[in-house]
Design a protein around this motif. Sequence first.
Motif, PDB file in Angstrom:
ATOM      1  N   THR A   1       0.979  -0.926   0.027  1.00  0.00           N
ATOM      2  CA  THR A   1       0.376   0.092   0.091  1.00  0.00           C
ATOM      3  C   THR A   1       1.322   0.832   0.033  1.00  0.00           C
ATOM      4  O   THR A   1       2.179   0.857   0.233  1.00  0.00           O
ATOM      5  N   THR A   2       0.229   2.079  -0.111  1.00  0.00           N
ATOM      6  CA  THR A   2       1.134   3.490   0.009  1.00  0.00           C
ATOM      7  C   THR A   2       1.566   4.159   1.509  1.00  0.00           C
ATOM      8  O   THR A   2       3.043   4.743   1.290  1.00  0.00           O
ATOM      9  N   GLU A   3       0.732   3.433   2.404  1.00  0.00           N
ATOM     10  CA  GLU A   3       1.458   3.232   3.754  1.00  0.00           C
ATOM     11  C   GLU A   3       2.568   2.173   4.033  1.00  0.00           C
ATOM     12  O   GLU A   3       3.645   2.101   4.643  1.00  0.00           O
TER      13      GLU A   3
ATOM     14  N   ASP B   1       9.747  -0.613   2.534  1.00  0.00           N
ATOM     15  CA  ASP B   1       9.541  -0.792   3.528  1.00  0.00           C
ATOM     16  C   ASP B   1       9.649  -2.244   3.996  1.00  0.00           C
ATOM     17  O   ASP B   1       9.880  -2.361   5.379  1.00  0.00           O
TER      18      ASP B   1
END
Length: 611
Positions: free
Chosen positions: A545-547, A552
Motif C-alpha cells: 500500500t502507499t503506507e 518498507d
Amino acid sequence: MHETDLLISLTLVVVFGTGAQWLSWKLRLPSILLLLASGFIAGPVLNVVDPDKLLGDLLFPFVSISVAVILFEGSLSLKLPELKQIGAALGYILSVGVFVTWGLIAIGAYYILEFSVFASILLGAILVVTGPTVIGPLLRQIRPIGQVGPIARWEGIVIDPIGAVLAVLVFEAYAPLLSEGVNQSSIVALQNLLSTILYGGGIGAAAAIVLAWVLKNHAVPDHLESLVTLLFVLTAFTASNLCQEESGLVAVTLMGVMLANSGVTLKHILEFKESLSLLLISGLFILLAARVELSSIVQLGWRGQAFVAFVILVVRPVAIFISTAFSQLNWKERLFLSWMAPRGIVAAAVSSVFAFKLSEYGTEGEQFVSATFMVIVGTVVVYGLTAFPLARKLGLASSNPQGVLLLGANELARAIGGAIQEAGIVVLLVDTNRWNIATARMEGLRTSSVNILDENAAHSLDLGGIGRFLALTPNDEVNSLGAMHFAELFGRANVFQLTPWRRAEKQERSVSHLRARFLFGEDYSYQTLVNRLDSGAVIKTTKLTTEFTFDDFQNAYGGDVIPLFTIQNGKLAILDSTSPEPKVGQKLIAIVDPQPASTSPTPPPTEEADA
C-alpha cells in the motif's frame, strides 16, 4: 488382389493416416477432420485404397480389436477419486441422458432421414456415444475449470461400450419381434443385457486382477510388460465376445479402469498403448472413411444436414439439461456440457459393422453409414471450432490461465503451492513420492501421483485453469526433462525450473536449449531455498500500500527478502532479478525471516487473497 497392390494399399493407409495426423498438428486442427478427408480421398475419390479387397473378411475383426485397444488405453486415464466430485452428475448423464439421446435421435432419424423404425432405433443406440479420441484433444486445448472436464472425459470413454451394447440389444431383439412378438423380444433383450453385464464385467474384472498381480510381482520382465498387457486385453475381449456379442468392450473398459486404480506402475504400458492407439485410430479412420459411398451422402441431401443440426442443437442440449436437472452443476457447466459431444471412431466402427446386417433386412445400409459419418464430421467441426470460445465466454476457461502446475510435492513445493493457493490461484502438485503426496493432501493441496515424464501425463492430469509449469524437485535433470515435456503444451514462456545447484557457466550456455527459464533468478537453486526455509524463514503474502511500500517491506524484514510472485487483479507474475519492483496495489509473495527487524516499520498482517 495382387500382392504388389496389397503392399501399396497398406503403405498408403499408413501414409494417409500419419500424414493427416502430422498436418493436423501443424495446422492446429482436430486430427479426425483430416483423417476423414484423407479417407474419402484415398477411397471414393482416388480409389487407391479398397478396404474390402485389402482386408476382406478380416476387416471387421480388425476394426473390433482396434476399438477394444483404443477403449482400454483411454480407460487407463480414469481415476476413481474423481467420482467423489462428479459421480452423481456422471451417473445421470450415463443413464437418463443416454435414454433421452437415444429416443430423440431415433425420432429424428425416422422423421428427418425417413429411415425405417428399426434403422432409426438402431442409429439412435449407436449415436449415444461420444468420441474420446476427439474429446481428449479438445479438453487439453480448452483446459476447462471445475467438474466439466472430468465429466466429459469419463463420459467419452464409458459411454462407448454402452452405445455398442445398446446397438446389439436392439438388433438381437428385432428378429424375435418380427416372428414372436413384443413379449419374446423383451425377454431376449433382457437376457442379452444381463449376459453382457455378467460376462463383460466378470471377465474384465478377472483379467484386471490377474494382470495387476503379474505386474506387481514382476512375473514378466519390463520389456515384455506392454506385450503381456496387450495379450490380456485381446484375450479378455475375445473371450467375453464369445460368451456374449459386444460384451468385450465392457470387459476391456472395466479392465482399464481397475488397472489404472490398482497402484501398479504403468509407465511402459502407457507409452506403448498411446503409440499403438494413435496408429490404430489413424488406420481405422482411413479404412472406414474409404468405404463410404459419396453418392449416398449426396443422396441424403438437405435431410442429412438437418439431421446433424437436430443432433447438435436439440438432442444434446435437451439430454444434458434433463439428466443434470437435479445435479450440483450450475447452468454454465450444464451449457458447456451440452456443447461437448463430438462423435468419433467408435460410432464410425459400430455403424459400419451394423450396415452389413441392416442390408440383410433390406433396409438402408449405405445411408445408415453415411448419416453416421455426417454426424461425426458435423459435430467435430462445430464443437472443435466453438467449444473453446464458449468455455471462455462462460468463464470456464481462460485464454491466459493463471493456475500453476508444480513438479514436486516436497517441502519447498508445498510451501510455494500453499501460498499461491491461498492467494486464489489454482494449484496442482505432481509427485511420485507417496509420502510427499499424502503430506500435501493433508495440507489441503490438490495433488496427483502421475509420473510427469510419461508421454500420457498431460492426458491424465486435470489442467483446468492451469497455464504455467514450475519444476521444483531437487533433481536438476528431472526438472529439465519435465520442463521440456510441458513446453509444447504451455509454451516456453510459461515453463520454469529451478537453477541447477552446481552449473558451469560455459556448459550452461551450450545447452540452454535443453532447459527452461530459471525460476526466481539464477541465484536460487533448490538447496538454496530449502536451506533458507530450514533456517526458519517462511513464505508470506502481503498487500503493498502507499503506507507500506516494497521498500518498507524490505526494511521491515532486514532486507533479506526473496520475492517470488506478485498478484494483481487475479493475475500471477513470477519474479526474478530482472523483474520490475513490486508496486503499490499488488500482493507480494516472498520468503522472509519469521520476525521482522526491530528497528524497521511494522508490516501489516498477512492478507489472504480472495478465493
